[in-house]
Design a protein around this motif. Structure first.
Motif, short mmCIF file in Angstrom:
data_model
loop_
_atom_site.label_atom_id
_atom_site.label_comp_id
_atom_site.label_asym_id
_atom_site.label_seq_id
_atom_site.Cartn_x
_atom_site.Cartn_y
_atom_site.Cartn_z
N HIS A 46 0.85 -1.19 0.00
CA HIS A 46 0.00 0.00 0.00
C HIS A 46 0.88 1.24 0.00
N ASN A 47 0.46 2.26 -0.75
CA ASN A 47 1.26 3.47 -0.89
C ASN A 47 0.40 4.71 -0.66
N PRO A 48 0.21 5.12 0.62
CA PRO A 48 -0.54 6.36 0.90
C PRO A 48 0.19 7.56 0.32
N ILE A 49 -0.58 8.53 -0.20
CA ILE A 49 0.00 9.71 -0.84
C ILE A 49 -0.58 10.97 -0.19
N GLY A 50 0.28 11.87 0.24
CA GLY A 50 -0.17 13.14 0.80
C GLY A 50 -0.34 13.08 2.31
N LYS A 51 -0.36 14.26 2.92
CA LYS A 51 -0.43 14.35 4.38
C LYS A 51 -1.69 13.70 4.94
N THR A 52 -2.83 13.95 4.29
CA THR A 52 -4.08 13.41 4.82
C THR A 52 -4.08 11.89 4.79
N ALA A 53 -3.68 11.29 3.68
CA ALA A 53 -3.66 9.84 3.56
C ALA A 53 -2.69 9.22 4.57
N GLN A 54 -1.53 9.84 4.73
CA GLN A 54 -0.55 9.30 5.67
C GLN A 54 -1.03 9.42 7.11
N LEU A 55 -1.71 10.53 7.42
CA LEU A 55 -2.27 10.71 8.76
C LEU A 55 -3.37 9.68 9.03
N VAL A 56 -4.26 9.49 8.06
CA VAL A 56 -5.33 8.51 8.24
C VAL A 56 -4.77 7.11 8.40
N ALA A 57 -3.74 6.78 7.63
CA ALA A 57 -3.12 5.45 7.72
C ALA A 57 -2.56 5.20 9.12
N ARG A 58 -1.87 6.21 9.66
CA ARG A 58 -1.31 6.05 11.02
C ARG A 58 -2.41 6.01 12.07
N ALA A 86 -5.62 5.22 11.74
CA ALA A 86 -6.45 4.02 11.65
C ALA A 86 -5.78 2.84 12.34
N ARG A 87 -4.46 2.84 12.33
CA ARG A 87 -3.73 1.72 12.95
C ARG A 87 -3.52 1.93 14.43
N TRP A 88 -3.13 3.14 14.82
CA TRP A 88 -2.70 3.37 16.19
C TRP A 88 -3.69 4.17 17.04
N MET A 89 -4.55 4.97 16.40
CA MET A 89 -5.48 5.82 17.14
C MET A 89 -6.88 5.80 16.53
N PRO A 90 -7.50 4.64 16.42
CA PRO A 90 -8.81 4.59 15.77
C PRO A 90 -9.86 5.44 16.47
N GLY A 91 -9.76 5.59 17.78
CA GLY A 91 -10.71 6.42 18.50
C GLY A 91 -10.61 7.88 18.09
#
Length: 271
Positions: free
Chosen positions: A234-246, A248-253
């Motif tokens: 998977h290759n997230p692109i841009g600040k928003t995608a990278q933030l959501v990826a992190r 979703a994994r570490w801070m779903p709440g």
């Protein structure tokens, strides 16, 4: 068989597909443009060196058109298809109860079924070109965590993510790499449209009001190039995608709370 590589790109008539075509052309690949928009493909082709591309009218919702288009491209490129960019897609936002059945079906047919049909049709060509051939799917930050006002779009992109992960396993023995790119908001012509039929507000305005950034389409194209030549799934692109990826994994709440606040104030995310 040709000694240069080739890539077949759906949605090649504009936006991400056009930028990907230009990037791979600069890398000396033969480019196949596929789209329902023949004028758009001609405009993209005019940006590429003469003799290095071909165009193929294709509605990705039609499996028979897929078969014909790939057969024609296989002949045009000299008998070897090294990569398929499953890129064609449409946006759809809005609360589920505001969406028509036609909007729902069209989005799923293009964004999800189109990817499935493309992968299925391309498999024998990619296997023939392997090892080292590649299927690269256009996923989205919307495939990382569900968002209010994006139920159907998220469903389609979660599906694309699942296809990528499943085929990465399924096709490994055939020497075919499978990967995806996950852009957030890209300022392409698609954002000029409203999110759904009952809205008059362009998607671009919703993105701006939510305080989200636009990722340059050239950055997306460069990520496609790295995805095809690299090893990431998977290759997230841009600040928003990278933030959501992190998140979703570490801070779903956190992402759940943030997303609810965006919906409460009427800002709908569209990846």
């Amino acid at each position: 068989m040709t000694d240069y590589k080739s890539i077949f790109i759906t949605g090649g008539g504009s936006g991400i597909g056009r930028a990907v075509a230009q990037r791979f052309s600069r890398g000396s690949w033969f480019v196949g443009l596929a789209d329902i928009d023949e004028a758009g493909m001609a405009e993209t082709g005019a940006l590429l060196p003469e003799g290095t591309w071909s165009s193929h009218k294709l509605d990705v919702r039609d499996p028979e058109q897929w078969e014909r288009a790939l057969k024609d491209f296989h002949l045009a490129c000299g008998g070897r298809i090294d990569a398929l960019a499953n890129n064609a897609g449409v946006p759809l936002g809005g609360m589920l109860h505001d969406l028509s059945i036609e909007e729902i079906d069209r989005t799923l047919d293009i964004n999800l079924n189109g990817v499935i049909y493309g992968a299925r049709a391309a498999y024998p060509y990619l296997k023939e070109a392997g090892p080292g051939s590649c299927l690269v799917n256009t996923c989205s930050a919307a495939g990382l965590y569900g968002q209010g006002g994006m139920t159907i779009y998220c469903a389609s992109k979660f599906g694309v993510r699942a296809i990528t992960e499943s085929l990465d396993i399924e096709w490994a023995g055939d020497g075919i790499r499978v990967t995806d790119v996950m852009p957030s908001y890209i300022d392409t012509p698609l954002l000029r449209h409203s999110s759904h039929a009952k809205s008059n507000k362009p998607i671009r305005e919703s993105v701006k009001s939510a305080g989200l950034e636009f990722t340059p389409v050239e950055e997306v194209a460069e990520t496609f190039w790295r995805a095809v030549h690299g090893s990431k799934l998977h290759n997230p692109i841009g600040k928003t995608a990278q933030l959501v990826a992190r998140a979703a994994r570490w801070m779903p709440g956190y992402i759940r709370s943030k997303s609810r606040k965006l919906v409460d104030r009427g800002d709908k995310l569209m990846g």
